[in-house]
Design a protein around this motif. Structure first.
Motif, PDB file in Angstrom:
ATOM      1  N   GLY A  33       0.821  -1.206   0.000  1.00 11.99           N
ATOM      2  CA  GLY A  33       0.000   0.000   0.000  1.00 11.99           C
ATOM      3  C   GLY A  33       0.854   1.254   0.000  1.00 11.99           C
ATOM      4  N   ALA A  34       1.932   1.245   0.758  1.00 11.50           N
ATOM      5  CA  ALA A  34       2.836   2.391   0.797  1.00 11.50           C
ATOM      6  C   ALA A  34       3.482   2.623  -0.561  1.00 11.50           C
ATOM      7  CB  ALA A  34       3.902   2.174   1.870  1.00 11.50           C
ATOM      8  N   GLN A  35       3.816   1.545  -1.253  1.00 12.33           N
ATOM      9  CA  GLN A  35       4.402   1.687  -2.588  1.00 12.33           C
ATOM     10  C   GLN A  35       3.417   2.340  -3.551  1.00 12.33           C
ATOM     11  OE1 GLN A  35       6.533  -1.952  -4.039  1.00 12.33           O
ATOM     12  NE2 GLN A  35       5.955  -2.762  -2.040  1.00 12.33           N
ATOM     13  N   ALA A  36       2.172   1.859  -3.541  1.00 13.36           N
ATOM     14  CA  ALA A  36       1.165   2.424  -4.436  1.00 13.36           C
ATOM     15  C   ALA A  36       0.886   3.888  -4.093  1.00 13.36           C
ATOM     16  CB  ALA A  36      -0.125   1.607  -4.359  1.00 13.36           C
ATOM     17  N   ARG A  37       0.846   4.202  -2.799  1.00 12.38           N
ATOM     18  CA  ARG A  37       0.577   5.579  -2.389  1.00 12.38           C
ATOM     19  C   ARG A  37       1.742   6.497  -2.761  1.00 12.38           C
ATOM     20  NH1 ARG A  37      -0.970   4.251   1.956  1.00 12.38           N
ATOM     21  NH2 ARG A  37      -3.222   4.336   1.629  1.00 12.38           N
ATOM     22  N   ALA A  38       2.962   5.993  -2.716  1.00 11.03           N
ATOM     23  CA  ALA A  38       4.124   6.794  -3.111  1.00 11.03           C
ATOM     24  C   ALA A  38       4.061   7.141  -4.592  1.00 11.03           C
ATOM     25  CB  ALA A  38       5.414   6.033  -2.795  1.00 11.03           C
ATOM     26  N   VAL A  39       3.623   6.199  -5.414  1.00 10.30           N
ATOM     27  CA  VAL A  39       3.467   6.490  -6.843  1.00 10.30           C
ATOM     28  C   VAL A  39       2.384   7.538  -7.048  1.00 10.30           C
ATOM     29  CG1 VAL A  39       2.783   5.524  -9.085  1.00 10.30           C
ATOM     30  CG2 VAL A  39       4.302   4.218  -7.572  1.00 10.30           C
ATOM     31  N   ASP A  40       1.270   7.394  -6.327  1.00 13.75           N
ATOM     32  CA  ASP A  40       0.182   8.367  -6.434  1.00 13.75           C
ATOM     33  C   ASP A  40       0.663   9.757  -6.018  1.00 13.75           C
ATOM     34  OD1 ASP A  40      -2.558   9.059  -6.926  1.00 13.75           O
ATOM     35  OD2 ASP A  40      -2.895   9.092  -4.759  1.00 13.75           O
ATOM     36  N   THR A  41       1.456   9.824  -4.972  1.00 12.22           N
ATOM     37  CA  THR A  41       1.999  11.106  -4.520  1.00 12.22           C
ATOM     38  C   THR A  41       2.907  11.718  -5.576  1.00 12.22           C
ATOM     39  OG1 THR A  41       1.901  10.417  -2.198  1.00 12.22           O
ATOM     40  CG2 THR A  41       3.385  12.237  -2.740  1.00 12.22           C
ATOM     41  N   ALA A  42       3.756  10.899  -6.174  1.00 10.52           N
ATOM     42  CA  ALA A  42       4.653  11.393  -7.224  1.00 10.52           C
ATOM     43  C   ALA A  42       3.865  11.958  -8.400  1.00 10.52           C
ATOM     44  CB  ALA A  42       5.574  10.268  -7.690  1.00 10.52           C
ATOM     45  N   MET A 150      10.933   7.884 -12.275  1.00 15.07           N
ATOM     46  CA  MET A 150       9.982   7.553 -11.211  1.00 15.07           C
ATOM     47  C   MET A 150      10.585   6.457 -10.354  1.00 15.07           C
ATOM     48  SD  MET A 150       6.106   7.806 -12.734  1.00 15.07           S
ATOM     49  CE  MET A 150       5.445   7.675 -11.054  1.00 15.07           C
ATOM     50  N   PRO A 151      11.698   6.767  -9.673  1.00 18.21           N
ATOM     51  CA  PRO A 151      12.356   5.747  -8.859  1.00 18.21           C
ATOM     52  C   PRO A 151      11.476   5.351  -7.690  1.00 18.21           C
ATOM     53  CG  PRO A 151      13.266   7.909  -8.383  1.00 18.21           C
ATOM     54  CD  PRO A 151      12.340   8.081  -9.560  1.00 18.21           C
ATOM     55  N   PRO A 152      11.631   4.126  -7.198  1.00 18.26           N
ATOM     56  CA  PRO A 152      10.828   3.697  -6.042  1.00 18.26           C
ATOM     57  C   PRO A 152      11.160   4.536  -4.816  1.00 18.26           C
ATOM     58  CG  PRO A 152      12.565   2.107  -6.531  1.00 18.26           C
ATOM     59  CD  PRO A 152      12.543   3.074  -7.665  1.00 18.26           C
ATOM     60  N   ARG A 153      10.109   5.020  -4.143  1.00 18.61           N
ATOM     61  CA  ARG A 153      10.308   5.814  -2.934  1.00 18.61           C
ATOM     62  C   ARG A 153      10.235   4.962  -1.671  1.00 18.61           C
ATOM     63  NH1 ARG A 153       6.922  11.484  -3.818  1.00 18.61           N
ATOM     64  NH2 ARG A 153       7.979  12.131  -5.750  1.00 18.61           N
ATOM     65  N   VAL A 154       9.721   3.745  -1.803  1.00 18.23           N
ATOM     66  CA  VAL A 154       9.638   2.821  -0.678  1.00 18.23           C
ATOM     67  C   VAL A 154      10.534   1.635  -1.011  1.00 18.23           C
ATOM     68  CG1 VAL A 154       8.135   1.367   0.730  1.00 18.23           C
ATOM     69  CG2 VAL A 154       7.284   3.551  -0.151  1.00 18.23           C
ATOM     70  N   ALA A 167       1.509  -0.058  -9.888  1.00 20.98           N
ATOM     71  CA  ALA A 167       1.030   1.311  -9.720  1.00 20.98           C
ATOM     72  C   ALA A 167       1.639   2.242 -10.761  1.00 20.98           C
ATOM     73  CB  ALA A 167       1.347   1.804  -8.306  1.00 20.98           C
ATOM     74  N   VAL A 168       2.904   2.026 -11.108  1.00 26.25           N
ATOM     75  CA  VAL A 168       3.543   2.851 -12.131  1.00 26.25           C
ATOM     76  C   VAL A 168       2.852   2.655 -13.483  1.00 26.25           C
ATOM     77  CG1 VAL A 168       5.663   3.236 -13.454  1.00 26.25           C
ATOM     78  CG2 VAL A 168       5.778   2.917 -10.975  1.00 26.25           C
ATOM     79  N   VAL A 169       2.610   1.406 -13.851  1.00 23.79           N
ATOM     80  CA  VAL A 169       1.941   1.125 -15.128  1.00 23.79           C
ATOM     81  C   VAL A 169       0.551   1.754 -15.138  1.00 23.79           C
ATOM     82  CG1 VAL A 169       1.073  -0.688 -16.665  1.00 23.79           C
ATOM     83  CG2 VAL A 169       3.254  -0.994 -15.473  1.00 23.79           C
ATOM     84  N   LEU A 170      -0.185   1.598 -14.046  1.00 27.26           N
ATOM     85  CA  LEU A 170      -1.530   2.160 -13.978  1.00 27.26           C
ATOM     86  C   LEU A 170      -1.492   3.685 -14.038  1.00 27.26           C
ATOM     87  CD1 LEU A 170      -4.548   1.855 -13.633  1.00 27.26           C
ATOM     88  CD2 LEU A 170      -4.198   1.685 -11.156  1.00 27.26           C
ATOM     89  N   ALA A 171      -0.527   4.302 -13.361  1.00 27.77           N
ATOM     90  CA  ALA A 171      -0.416   5.762 -13.382  1.00 27.77           C
ATOM     91  C   ALA A 171      -0.163   6.274 -14.790  1.00 27.77           C
ATOM     92  CB  ALA A 171       0.705   6.206 -12.441  1.00 27.77           C
ATOM     93  N   GLU A 186      -8.700   5.053  -9.005  1.00 32.21           N
ATOM     94  CA  GLU A 186      -7.966   5.891  -8.062  1.00 32.21           C
ATOM     95  C   GLU A 186      -6.865   5.088  -7.370  1.00 32.21           C
ATOM     96  OE1 GLU A 186      -8.187   9.036  -7.592  1.00 32.21           O
ATOM     97  OE2 GLU A 186      -9.957   9.435  -8.852  1.00 32.21           O
ATOM     98  N   LEU A 187      -5.626   5.505  -7.574  1.00 30.98           N
ATOM     99  CA  LEU A 187      -4.503   4.820  -6.937  1.00 30.98           C
ATOM    100  C   LEU A 187      -4.569   4.928  -5.421  1.00 30.98           C
ATOM    101  CD1 LEU A 187      -1.297   5.501  -9.082  1.00 30.98           C
ATOM    102  CD2 LEU A 187      -2.113   3.292  -8.246  1.00 30.98           C
TER     103      LEU A 187
END
Length: 371
Positions: A33-42, A150-154, A167-171, A186-187
């Motif tokens: 979940g943290a990974q997906a949320r980090a992508v959404d934040t980016a 878009m490097p991984p933040r987590v 999440a990156v592909v979906l974004a 919604e991510l």
């Protein structure tokens, strides 16, 4: 409920699990979940602002490791019917790419020569390029200044990075606007569901209230086959087998449900000698030790249809089901009534939710067998 299948650690013993988890398997598995949320934040910060927002000629995902490949395919399988352009997953940048194409390069090795070459070719050809790798070394040099990093933040081991890559592909898909059904996903909402699944799999929760522990307890002591009926379910089944092998240290296979039904009589083999301690077993005196029983896990991103339930019934007690939500239980579906149609967002959310459960179940299986 006492776990009797794990040879070393009772899965209901949270303290023992925490003590055995020296490498942080459960913590890493719970960070989807943290990974997906980090992508959404980016994305909200404008990470994709330089990427053209119009429909491309094609979307090309370049990935060379099992996890980013599986993550990409799980997302693309789910949204395939909504795409108005081709989308492929390959291990190199094709020679035909050009300014009208969008390229995503994903992996955890910023020094992989083939990945660096893919970024270099895509940049030189004028593609829209998104680089989802650590932004360092040769990869950063190859992409600068035109590629979008878009490097991984987590930070997690790649085996637990499925949801981050997805999440990156979906974004990117949402940004290039293939259709309202995709852009409506919604991510942040998906990240909330993934966090809830991780909480349900917390080591302090007992097996009866813990989907990840429950799955692990069903797999331990068995030969496991993950089976899917629909094409997308088969892709998730293949990912499940890979996860159990790489994260759980368990040998598992995957196949279509129809294939499993056709060969099940040969798979079952002789009855297991569960009452024999192998330490005191002498093959010359006692005869051959029985093989472990087969457990067929029927994987479904939604509630199965009548056909799927009928085929699974042919497997008898060897069959079990893997669903995202308790309300999707096959036992709760009235006979002859098809399951309700799920929205695209719900199918994709269910898919990633099951990925979290599989990650955590694999971690529990490895810990249970570690002593």
């Amino acid at each position: 409920m006492v776990n009797t299948l794990a040879p070393g650690i009772d899965l209901d013993d949270g303290a023992a699990l925490a003590s055995a988890d020296r490498s942080g398997l459960l913590r890493h598995a719970a960070l989807s979940g943290a990974q997906a949320r980090a992508v959404d934040t980016a994305v909200n910060e404008g990470a994709l602002a330089r990427l053209p927002g119009t429909r491309p000629r094609s979307l090309v995902v370049v990935a060379r490791r099992a996890v980013p490949i599986a993550a990409s395919r799980l997302v693309l399988d789910a949204v395939a019917a909504e795409l108005s352009f081709p989308a492929v997953v390959v291990d190199h940048a094709p020679t035909w790419i050009g300014p009208l194409d969008v390229i995503i390069v994903m992996g955890d090795d910023p020094g992989d020569p083939a990945m660096v070459a893919a970024v270099d070719r895509a940049v030189r050809r004028g593609c829209g390029v998104v680089v989802a790798t650590p932004s360092e070394g040769p990869m950063r040099a190859a992409g600068a200044p035109h590629a979008i990093p878009m490097p991984p933040r987590v930070a997690v081991p790649e085996i637990f990075a499925t949801c981050g890559y997805a999440a990156v592909v979906l974004a990117v898909l949402r940004h290039i606007g293939p259709g309202e059904a995709v852009t409506a996903i919604e991510l942040g909402a998906i990240a909330d569901v993934l966090d809830d699944e991780a909480l349900r799999g917390h080591p302090e929760r007992e097996i009866l209230a813990n989907p990840a522990k429950s799955l692990a307890s069903k797999l331990l002591g068995n030969r496991v086959v993950f089976a899917g009926d629909a094409t997308g379910d088969q892709g998730l089944a293949a990912h499940a087998a890979s996860t159990m092998l790489r994260a759980g240290g368990m040998v598992a296979a995957s196949a279509s449900l129809l294939e499993v039904v056709e060969v099940f009589d040969h798979l079952a083999g002789p009855a297991p000698a569960s009452d024999v301690d192998p330490i005191f077993h002498d093959p010359e005196i006692d005869g051959p030790l029985g093989t472990e029983p087969v457990k067929v896990v029927v994987v479904s991103r939604t509630s199965p249809g009548t056909g799927t339930r009928s085929r699974a019934a042919l497997l008898g007690s060897a069959a079990d089901y893997l669903f995202a939500n308790p309300q999707d239980s096959a036992d709760d579906q009235p006979p002859g009534v098809e399951a309700p149609v799920r929205s695209l967002g719900q199918v994709l959310t269910n898919t990633l939710q099951l990925c979290v459960r599989l990650d955590m179940a694999a971690a529990y299986a490895r810990l249970a067998r570690s002593h």
